[in-house]
Design a protein around this motif. Structure first.
Motif, PDB file in Angstrom:
ATOM      1  N   LEU A  35     -20.525 -49.985  59.724  1.00 32.08           N
ATOM      2  CA  LEU A  35     -20.492 -49.809  61.272  1.00 32.08           C
ATOM      3  C   LEU A  35     -21.740 -50.434  61.806  1.00 32.08           C
ATOM      4  CD1 LEU A  35     -19.722 -46.486  62.732  1.00 32.08           C
ATOM      5  CD2 LEU A  35     -22.051 -47.411  63.289  1.00 32.08           C
ATOM      6  N   ALA A  36     -22.692 -50.263  61.265  1.00 31.04           N
ATOM      7  CA  ALA A  36     -24.059 -50.834  61.695  1.00 31.04           C
ATOM      8  C   ALA A  36     -23.913 -52.413  61.795  1.00 31.04           C
ATOM      9  CB  ALA A  36     -25.211 -50.446  60.851  1.00 31.04           C
ATOM     10  N   MET A  63     -27.962 -54.224  61.571  1.00 29.70           N
ATOM     11  CA  MET A  63     -27.373 -54.442  63.315  1.00 29.70           C
ATOM     12  C   MET A  63     -27.448 -55.950  63.661  1.00 29.70           C
ATOM     13  SD  MET A  63     -28.618 -50.801  64.799  1.00 29.70           S
ATOM     14  CE  MET A  63     -28.219 -51.402  66.448  1.00 29.70           C
ATOM     15  N   LYS A  64     -26.724 -56.108  64.576  1.00 26.12           N
ATOM     16  CA  LYS A  64     -27.015 -57.273  65.101  1.00 26.12           C
ATOM     17  C   LYS A  64     -28.249 -57.481  66.178  1.00 26.12           C
ATOM     18  CE  LYS A  64     -21.721 -57.819  65.620  1.00 26.12           C
ATOM     19  NZ  LYS A  64     -20.608 -57.914  66.616  1.00 26.12           N
ATOM     20  N   ASN A  65     -28.685 -58.473  66.351  1.00 23.32           N
ATOM     21  CA  ASN A  65     -29.707 -58.596  67.156  1.00 23.32           C
ATOM     22  C   ASN A  65     -29.387 -58.598  68.639  1.00 23.32           C
ATOM     23  OD1 ASN A  65     -28.876 -61.353  67.808  1.00 23.32           O
ATOM     24  ND2 ASN A  65     -30.547 -62.321  66.637  1.00 23.32           N
ATOM     25  N   THR A  66     -28.177 -58.533  69.027  1.00 24.17           N
ATOM     26  CA  THR A  66     -27.725 -58.278  70.235  1.00 24.17           C
ATOM     27  C   THR A  66     -27.131 -56.777  70.378  1.00 24.17           C
ATOM     28  OG1 THR A  66     -25.679 -59.145  69.886  1.00 24.17           O
ATOM     29  CG2 THR A  66     -27.183 -60.697  70.709  1.00 24.17           C
ATOM     30  N   TYR A 123     -38.714 -48.193  65.900  1.00 29.09           N
ATOM     31  CA  TYR A 123     -39.735 -48.802  66.714  1.00 29.09           C
ATOM     32  C   TYR A 123     -39.918 -50.276  66.163  1.00 29.09           C
ATOM     33  CZ  TYR A 123     -44.256 -50.367  68.103  1.00 29.09           C
ATOM     34  OH  TYR A 123     -45.259 -51.334  68.767  1.00 29.09           O
ATOM     35  N   GLN A 124     -39.892 -50.367  64.693  1.00 30.92           N
ATOM     36  CA  GLN A 124     -40.163 -51.704  64.026  1.00 30.92           C
ATOM     37  C   GLN A 124     -38.900 -52.579  64.531  1.00 30.92           C
ATOM     38  OE1 GLN A 124     -42.953 -52.781  62.735  1.00 30.92           O
ATOM     39  NE2 GLN A 124     -44.002 -50.930  62.932  1.00 30.92           N
ATOM     40  N   ALA A 125     -37.659 -52.147  64.614  1.00 26.34           N
ATOM     41  CA  ALA A 125     -36.648 -52.844  64.860  1.00 26.34           C
ATOM     42  C   ALA A 125     -36.603 -53.402  66.200  1.00 26.34           C
ATOM     43  CB  ALA A 125     -35.349 -51.906  64.565  1.00 26.34           C
ATOM     44  N   LEU A 126     -36.979 -52.676  67.083  1.00 30.65           N
ATOM     45  CA  LEU A 126     -37.066 -52.936  68.594  1.00 30.65           C
ATOM     46  C   LEU A 126     -38.147 -53.906  68.643  1.00 30.65           C
ATOM     47  CD1 LEU A 126     -36.833 -49.451  70.183  1.00 30.65           C
ATOM     48  CD2 LEU A 126     -35.053 -51.448  70.605  1.00 30.65           C
TER      49      LEU A 126
END
Length: 222
Positions: free
Chosen positions: A152-153, A181-184, A202-205
């Protein structure tokens, strides 16, 4: 039920040891994660809750958070206020659209279904969902596909977390989840803050691993 023999109280923390006469606990919520359920069961206390009281409101909030986040409305409003909107730029602040997208819903319960029902008219091409087990009857309305959490991710353009907080879902959305997850992709959480590892989010963002996040819940709540 006779009031003389039954006591109804609101509990937001541990049950007092001296509450030997406690028979019923009522909570104005859907989730029960704030209650000491093992202790409650051991004492034979009955629990009342409100499973449908916020289904529509929460689903509407989830959709509004998703649209606000994917279409970058807070940023756009700020640019208008600070003078950043200067000349015509057709690709400025475009964000991401729901049409022909894949939406992943973590938890296809009452609220998850209500969210999918509201998103379907936007032209969503594909719904994915994950949870403890497949729910074919509920999923049929949206032709939703039951997949693993990481699938799903990886395949969703938009992800909405609508599951209950349980030992199995605590920290479910973590570094591994965000790296898939996709970067979009846009991430929305309207369930409980503890379902998400906030440092990993936070790190992903901050790294651009995902595009944006819209949060109705945090740990701790403000």
């Amino acid at each position: 039920m006779r009031a003389a023999r039954l006591m109804k109280v609101f509990v937001t923390g541990p049950i007092p040891a001296e509450g030997a006469n406690l028979k019923v606990i009522s909570t104005l919520s859907v989730g029960l994660d704030h209650l000491a359920l093992d202790e409650i069961q051991k004492r034979g206390i009955r629990v009342g809750y409100t499973p449908d009281v916020l289904t529509d409101a929460t689903a509407e909030l989830a959709v509004s958070l998703l649209l606000t986040t994917c279409r970058r409305l807070p940023e756009a409003i700020e640019e208008v206020k600070n003078g950043g909107w200067t000349s015509w730029n057709p690709l400025w602040m475009c964000g991401y659209g729901l049409s022909q997208s894949t939406v992943g819903i973590v938890g296809l319960g009452r609220i998850g279904q209500a969210i999918a029902r509201r998103l379907k008219p936007f032209g969503v091409q594909r719904f994915l969902y994950t949870g403890r087990q497949p729910r074919p009857q509920e999923a049929a309305e949206f032709q939703a596909e039951f997949v693993s959490t990481l699938q799903l991710a990886a395949e969703s353009d938009f992800i909405v977390v609508a599951c209950s907080l349980t030992p199995a879902t605590r920290g479910l959305c973590n570094k591994d989840f965000f790296q898939k997850m996709k970067n979009t992709a846009v991430f929305v959480n309207i369930s409980r803050g503890d379902v998400v590892n906030q440092e990993d989010l936070y790190q992903a963002l901050a790294s651009g691993q995902i595009a944006a996040a819209g949060l109705d819940v945090t740990t701790p709540e403000p």
